[in-house]
Design an enzyme around this catalytic site. Structure first.
Site, PDB file in Angstrom:
ATOM      1  CG  HIS A   1     -71.886 -87.461-117.912  1.00 25.20           C
ATOM      2  ND1 HIS A   1     -72.833 -87.880-117.458  1.00 25.20           N
ATOM      3  CD2 HIS A   1     -70.701 -88.399-117.431  1.00 25.20           C
ATOM      4  CE1 HIS A   1     -72.160 -89.180-116.654  1.00 25.20           C
ATOM      5  NE2 HIS A   1     -70.668 -89.166-116.774  1.00 25.20           N
TER       6      HIS A   1
ATOM      7  CG  HIS B   1     -64.202 -92.131-119.713  1.00 29.97           C
ATOM      8  ND1 HIS B   1     -64.752 -90.951-120.790  1.00 29.97           N
ATOM      9  CD2 HIS B   1     -64.290 -91.802-118.619  1.00 29.97           C
ATOM     10  CE1 HIS B   1     -65.205 -89.497-119.750  1.00 29.97           C
ATOM     11  NE2 HIS B   1     -65.013 -90.565-118.166  1.00 29.97           N
TER      12      HIS B   1
END
Length: 784
Positions: free
Chosen positions: A99, A53
């Site tokens: 997300h 990420h």
């Protein structure tokens, strides 16, 4: 000051590595870089910063192939957001981020904080947010779990965007069984720069104060970056504490306070505390500036007592920022934030040495080279398959000749079935929950055109209240079914369709931000899909002159099923693209405008049936093949980027000359669905129908009606512009054919050799199109 004891770790290394999603090789490398074993807080810092990420450890080599420069590019990849020059003194910041995993376990807050996070990326650059878009993927709505996920995600997006006062003006929603349990929630934001200088994140000035502003720090969002870099399992529901909780009203104050502070010139560097929180903001500011940062956790505003260094450093509490400011200005700056009801504190200083030093209770709680955290991060090398995986090759062997000669449905029934598909159908149920008019700059409402358009008002001091003639257009796109069958062609199609949608409203495509949503890269197929998609994106962006300014990579989007098998999502490289509208009076929607207007098809023409078939059109990978024949297979059509570019350039010129009344690209469902959508769009104004005539007599009828392929646009041309239109066509040498005309009759009729193939009333088309999602969401009444 008492130094911490950096001796043998007082924790279970295997358990800690599992929690941080690190390997034994990672641990060995950490020990080598530090010259000792890390303590628990330091290991947590490496865990989040070395996650996919944050550092793109699996994808970074692939991303380096993207085109990232151009005459309008002011800031490319590496900062919080990309920035493009719009001319006339205006600059646009924009970015997209995901997300996904947070939204899978806590849909409302996961989606809401996704919106909050992308907004902070924008105003951290010194830009005022002016618009939001989103790209969403869910499993089939026949499953109540997917209904609940969609309700929660849409409510979260609506809550945050509506409360913070930024309009949500566009997006896309698609459905497929591969997303069951692993929805995709990608949020995109646009902002206009309000500062003379673009605010960057690299630390400057040895000894300069480091100031924390915004909300307090708590234990919410712990380890969110690591959580986002692993597959979802049934146990992932236990990771709800890793999902952040947002406060849009506080963020509204943060926007105003930050923009005031940036305009003062006192802030020399700024970084949002998003993924990895304090760890990420400190280490990235230090690494980008080639300096160091010392952080005293005792000075960090906290909402919970007794927090450890590990908890402070890995918390992803929302609405927080970290600044480096000029010495002597910190008190005035903090007073500004206090007036907005926000926390503000001097929490550290810039160091000459390139380290991140963390203090707590008078001791060194962590000390790590900044470059080791945020710059010189590991890369996972993978071997790229020399040929497509066997399962992909099996799909490519499919041909249209395998379809049955006798079809058990009418063409009317096929069209209605396609309009009832939630991926194609109206998304009114979604966007009616969003405030798209706040700020009063939205030119085209959601669903009215192929791209969103927002007015560009002149800067303050230049007649800000005067009517603006220019605008910015934006769109998000990804044909995920195509990408699953051919990642390279599918990714090229995503860029081409995004640019086509912008061209349909009359906007000049400028640049791209991408969100690469993929399953695990650790399988040969997974990495091949990612590599081929990146290759396709690069080729299309280069061909269409739309450089990539940044984006987000979200891997490990897959769900472990109860039987232990992994269910990967369709690889979904979402393309967010922005464009410039030079004159708002020329913006075009997809609705027909007047009876008698001619309907033309630009681009790849309808076929005559002569062999060989045009490879740029196909039923392979089409909505028709999936919905009417129950098959997701075949190789998607070839992408003709040269034709794509010429068609789009011609269309934009024709729109600018007033030759076109409406424009709508052919996408899912092909010609029949595009024509129906143009008819349905008129229902909000003056209902208008269409009569189309297909002259080909020997080609497959389903191919003529429902084949998909790029570079095709349906336009309507006013009767009084017919001569000028045909003259422009001849000069441009763009393929085009007249198909029919707009009619006052409230029906869509498609004929072949004078005989109706398909005839449906607009009322029937609209009812099917508008009710598809509400009916599956359990709402019987028509969505208003």
């Amino acid at each position: 000051m008492v130094a911490a004891s950096f001796e043998a770790p007082a924790y279970s290394v295997p358990d800690a590595l599992k929690k941080e999603n690190l390997s034994q090789a990672d641990y060995d490398e950490i020990c080598r870089r530090l010259g000792r074993a890390p303590n628990r807080a330091e290991l947590g810092m490496f865990g989040v910063m070395w996650s996919e990420h944050c550092c793109y450890r699996n994808s970074r080599p692939l991303l380096q192939g993207f085109p990232t420069t151009g005459p309008r590019i002011l800031v490319g990849p590496g900062e919080n957001a990309g920035v493009v020059d719009l001319g006339e003194g205006q600059r646009l910041a924009f970015k997209i981020e995901s997300h996904n995993h947070p939204s899978a376990v806590e849909p409302f807050q996961g989606a809401a904080t996704g919106v909050g996070g992308i907004l902070r990326d924008i105003f951290t650059m010194g830009a005022r947010p002016i618009a939001l878009l989103n790209a969403l993927r869910f499993g089939p709505l026949e499953d109540e779990r997917n209904v609940g996920l969609m309700e929660g995600v849409v409510a979260g997006i609506a809550h945050y965007g509506n409360c913070v006062g930024v309009p949500t003006v566009g997006g896309e929603v698609a459905f497929d069984p591969s997303y069951s349990g692993n929805p995709l929630v990608n949020a995109m934001a646009l902002g206009l720069m309000e500062t003379e200088e673009i605010v960057c994140s690299g630390a400057e000035g040895v000894g300069y104060p480091v100031v924390y502003v915004g909300s307090t720090t708590g234990r919410d969002g712990m380890g969110g970056a690591s959580f986002a870099s692993a597959e979802l399992t049934e146990a992932s529901l236990d990771d709800r504490p890793a999902v952040q909780v947002g406060d849009p009203f506080l963020e509204k104050g943060l926007i105003e306070a930050c923009l005031e502070a940036f305009q003062s010139g006192d802030v020399v560097a700024a970084q949002d505390m998003g993924a990895a929180g304090l760890t990420c903001s400190c280490s990235e500011m230090a690494a980008k500036g080639g300096l160091g940062i010392e952080l005293d956790l005792d000075r960090v505003p906290a909402r919970e007592a007794g927090m450890t260094a590990y908890e402070f450093l890995l918390s992803e509490s929302q609405e927080r920022m970290l600044f480096v400011v000029k010495p002597g200005t910190e008190q005035a700056l903090m007073a500004r934030f206090t007036r907005w009801g926000l926390q503000a504190a001097v929490v550290g200083r810039v160091l000459e040495d390139n380290i991140v030093r963390v203090l707590q209770h008078g001791q060194v709680a962590a000390e790590v080279p900044a470059s080791a955290l945020a710059d010189d991060t590991p890369i996972n090398h993978h071997t790229l398959l020399s040929e497509p995986p066997a399962e992909i090759q099996a799909h490519w062997r499919w041909s249209e000749t395998q379809l049955p000669a006798e079809l058990p449905f009418s063409w009317d029934g096929a069209l209605l079935a396609l309009l009832d598909d939630p991926t194609i159908a109206s998304k009114r149920w979604v966007y009616r929950q969003y405030d798209h008019q706040v700020q009063a700059n939205t030119v085209v409402p959601p669903g009215g055109a192929d791209a969103a358009v927002v007015r560009l008002r002149p800067q303050q001091g230049e007649g800000a209240m005067a009517a603006a003639s220019r605008g910015v257009a934006a769109v998000v796109d990804c044909p995920n079914r195509w990408v699953s069958l051919d990642p390279e062609r599918g990714a090229m199609a995503a860029v081409a369709e995004a640019a086509r949608n912008l061209s349909c409203v009359g906007a000049e495509p400028l640049a791209v931000t991408d969100n690469l949503n993929f399953p695990s890269p650790e399988t040969p197929t997974g990495y091949w899909q990612l590599a081929m998609a990146c290759r396709g994106l690069s080729a299309a962006c280069s061909a269409l002159d739309t450089p990539v300014t940044g984006g987000n990579v979200s891997l490990y989007n897959e769900t472990r099923l109860p039987d232990g098998r992994m269910q990967p999502i369709h690889p979904t490289p979402v393309v967010g693209m922005v464009g410039l509208v030079h004159n708002l009076e020329h913006v075009r929607g997809q609705a027909w405008r007047q009876a008698g207007d001619a309907i033309w098809l630009l681009g790849v023409p309808l076929e005559t049936g002569e062999a060989p078939a045009d490879p740029r059109l196909s039923l392979a990978g089409s909505s028709y093949l999936e919905l009417l024949h129950g098959a997701v297979t075949g190789r998607p059509p070839e992408i003709d980027l040269v034709l794509e570019r010429s068609v789009q350039v011609f269309l934009r010129q024709a729109i600018g000359q007033g030759l076109v009344a409406s424009a709508h690209d052919l996408s899912d469902g092909g010609l029949a669905v595009a024509a129906a959508e143009c008819c349905i769009a008129t229902m909000a104004l003056i209902p208008l129908g269409a009569e189309l005539e297909i002259t080909a007599s020997s080609a497959r009828l389903d191919r003529l009606l429902f084949a998909e392929g790029g570079a095709r646009i349906l336009v309507s041309v006013p009767a009084d512009q017919d001569a000028a239109w045909q003259q422009a066509l001849a000069l441009a040498a763009v393929p085009a054919e007249r198909l029919g005309a707009v009619t006052a009759a409230t029906s869509l009729v498609i004929r072949q050799a004078g005989q109706p193939l398909l005839e449906q009333s607009l009322a029937a088309l609209e009812a099917c199109y508008e009710q598809a999602i509400p009916r599956r969401m359990g709402e019987g009444a028509r969505a208003e």
